[in-house]
Write an enzyme that holds these catalytic residues in place. Structure first.
Site, PDB file in Angstrom:
ATOM      1  N   GLN A 114     -10.087  -3.902  -3.652  1.00 37.31           N
ATOM      2  CA  GLN A 114     -11.403  -3.395  -3.255  1.00 37.31           C
ATOM      3  C   GLN A 114     -12.420  -3.652  -4.374  1.00 37.31           C
ATOM      4  OE1 GLN A 114     -12.315  -1.929  -0.178  1.00 37.31           O
ATOM      5  NE2 GLN A 114     -14.305  -2.416  -1.064  1.00 37.31           N
ATOM      6  N   CYS A 144     -16.600   1.288   0.592  1.00 35.04           N
ATOM      7  CA  CYS A 144     -15.376   0.500   0.803  1.00 35.04           C
ATOM      8  C   CYS A 144     -14.944   0.528   2.266  1.00 35.04           C
ATOM      9  CB  CYS A 144     -14.264   1.018  -0.094  1.00 35.04           C
ATOM     10  SG  CYS A 144     -13.888   2.757   0.195  1.00 35.04           S
ATOM     11  N   ARG A 204       0.887  -1.177   0.000  1.00 42.37           N
ATOM     12  CA  ARG A 204       0.000   0.000   0.000  1.00 42.37           C
ATOM     13  C   ARG A 204       0.912   1.210   0.000  1.00 42.37           C
ATOM     14  NH1 ARG A 204      -5.334   1.122   3.627  1.00 42.37           N
ATOM     15  NH2 ARG A 204      -6.107  -0.218   1.973  1.00 42.37           N
ATOM     16  N   ASP A 232     -17.587   6.818  -1.243  1.00 42.99           N
ATOM     17  CA  ASP A 232     -16.327   6.731  -0.493  1.00 42.99           C
ATOM     18  C   ASP A 232     -16.080   8.112   0.117  1.00 42.99           C
ATOM     19  OD1 ASP A 232     -13.858   5.949   0.529  1.00 42.99           O
ATOM     20  OD2 ASP A 232     -12.806   6.065  -1.393  1.00 42.99           O
ATOM     21  N   HIS A 256      -7.300   0.872  -6.409  1.00 40.56           N
ATOM     22  CA  HIS A 256      -7.523  -0.038  -5.280  1.00 40.56           C
ATOM     23  C   HIS A 256      -8.142  -1.330  -5.832  1.00 40.56           C
ATOM     24  CE1 HIS A 256      -7.780  -1.434  -1.312  1.00 40.56           C
ATOM     25  NE2 HIS A 256      -8.632  -0.595  -0.779  1.00 40.56           N
ATOM     26  N   ARG A 311     -13.676  -8.828   1.264  1.00 35.86           N
ATOM     27  CA  ARG A 311     -12.267  -8.459   1.043  1.00 35.86           C
ATOM     28  C   ARG A 311     -11.361  -9.667   1.316  1.00 35.86           C
ATOM     29  NH1 ARG A 311     -10.224  -3.414   1.056  1.00 35.86           N
ATOM     30  NH2 ARG A 311      -8.403  -4.654   0.510  1.00 35.86           N
TER      31      ARG A 311
HETATM   32  N1   CP Z   1     -11.375  -0.504   2.278  1.00 38.35           N
HETATM   33  C1   CP Z   1     -10.111  -0.539   2.726  1.00 38.35           C
HETATM   34  O1   CP Z   1      -9.147  -0.720   1.985  1.00 38.35           O
HETATM   35  O2   CP Z   1      -9.999  -0.364   4.072  1.00 38.35           O
HETATM   36  P1   CP Z   1      -8.644  -0.160   4.888  1.00 38.35           P
HETATM   37  O3   CP Z   1      -8.065   1.166   4.466  1.00 38.35           O
HETATM   38  O4   CP Z   1      -9.030  -0.216   6.321  1.00 38.35           O
HETATM   39  O5   CP Z   1      -7.705  -1.284   4.506  1.00 38.35           O
HETATM   40  N1  NVA Z   2     -10.192   6.602  -1.050  1.00 40.91           N
HETATM   41  C1  NVA Z   2      -9.789   6.101   0.247  1.00 40.91           C
HETATM   42  C2  NVA Z   2      -9.983   4.631   0.307  1.00 40.91           C
HETATM   43  C3  NVA Z   2      -9.651   3.979   1.621  1.00 40.91           C
HETATM   44  C4  NVA Z   2      -9.832   2.506   1.593  1.00 40.91           C
HETATM   45  C5  NVA Z   2      -8.349   6.487   0.529  1.00 40.91           C
HETATM   46  O1  NVA Z   2      -7.515   6.386  -0.381  1.00 40.91           O
HETATM   47  O2  NVA Z   2      -8.062   6.909   1.645  1.00 40.91           O
END
Ligand code: CP
Ligand code: NVA
Length: 290
Positions: free
Chosen positions: A125, A248, A95, A209, A122, A276
């Site tokens: 997701q 999400c 990430r 989101d 993502h 997930r």
């Molecule tokens: N939806 C998602 O990726 O959640 P987290 O940021 O908690 O991993």
């Molecule tokens: N759009 C959000 C998604 C988190 C899972 C972010 O990038 O923070």
């Protein structure tokens, strides 16, 4: 073995295989005696937990690596981090703040790289989103999905996933925050509008989101002003075809979604969160059969 950095890296058959593997449950122990590196430059609840459990279910050993431990591009270059982790692990999952770090890492090693969220995408997701939608509606082809809010990483992967699966996506965003700001051409079956009510009209799924993604704290006030008319509340949901609500997560109740919708009878966000784990397992099993 293959990388999975973006949904558009997949073909229709790949997507079908991943979703089938995700639903199968017991996939044996293809990761027996092997490690999976989980590098996180940003916080996570769902991704970390679902990945750790999915690795264990496949017989492997997850190693969680926090931002400061690996110091991607600071303590060590992204290339050298990838080369080092490839000495120990069967899959490197990361990430990152900047998607280009994933591309750099993927280019530095043969070990497959899995995107756990970047500023632009993502994909894990989106796989869980498709599985959830298929379970709720019974199919993906022709399903009408409305996404309300920021055309961010989650929205972009969802748009690519819809194009691959035949679902129809309408995104409603304020000026300057739509898909046209991040994609040169909209994928097949994807439409951008300004009016949330227009997007939701007749939709079977309504998705949103956060307005302020991780790493955008400096723009928080400006974004909250821009998105003020884009909350998914009961009045907006009422314009749909009795749609299911998806998010999400994490959610900010009172901003992009009201508590009434988030906790209401048409909310499927916890099933989506559980999926997930199933799609993480399916995606890794698929990467290992390539
Ligand atoms: N939806 C998602 O990726 O959640 P987290 O940021 O908690 O991993
Ligand atoms: N759009 C959000 C998604 C988190 C899972 C972010 O990038 O923070």
């Amino acid at each position: 073995m293959k990388d999975l950095l973006k949904i558009c890296d997949l073909g229709r058959q790949d997507l079908a295989e991943i979703l089938a593997l995700s639903e199968r449950g017991d996939l044996g122990r293809p990761l027996a005696g092997k490690g999976v590196a989980l590098v996180f430059q940003k916080p996570s609840a769902r991704t970390r937990n679902s990945m750790e459990l999915a690795v264990v279910q496949l017989g492997g050993h997850p190693v969680y690596i926090q931002k400061d431990e690996v110091g991607l591009g600071e303590r060590e270059s992204a290339e050298d981090v990838a080369r080092t982790l490839s000495c120990y692990h069967e899959i490197i999952a990361a990430r990152v703040m900047d998607h280009s770090d994933l591309v750099t890492m993927a280019g530095a090693t043969e070990t497959p790289l899995l995107n756990l969220l970047s500023d632009t995408d993502h994909p894990l997701q989106a796989l869980a989103d498709l599985l959830t939608i298929r379970q709720l509606v019974g199919r993906l082809d022709g399903v009408r999905i409305a996404y309300i809010g920021d055309a961010n990483n989650v929205c972009r992967s969802l748009a690519e996933a819809c194009a691959l699966s035949g679902a129809e996506l309408t995104v409603a965003s304020p000026q300057g925050y739509g898909l046209e700001t991040v994609m040169d051409t909209l994928p097949d079956g994807v439409r951008q509008v300004a009016d949330p009510a227009e997007a939701v009209e007749g939709a079977q799924i309504v998705y949103t989101d956060v307005w302020v993604s991780m790493g955008q704290d400096g723009e928080a006030e400006e974004r909250r002003r821009a998105f003020a008319a884009y909350q998914v509340d009961a009045a907006l949901m009422a314009r749909s075809a009795d749609a299911w609500f998806l998010h999400c997560l994490p959610a900010r109740r009172g901003e992009e979604v009201s508590s009434e919708v988030m906790d209401g009878p048409r909310s499927a966000v916890w099933r989506q969160a559980e999926n997930r784990m199933h799609t993480a397992r399916g995606a890794m099993a698929w990467m290992m059969t390539r």
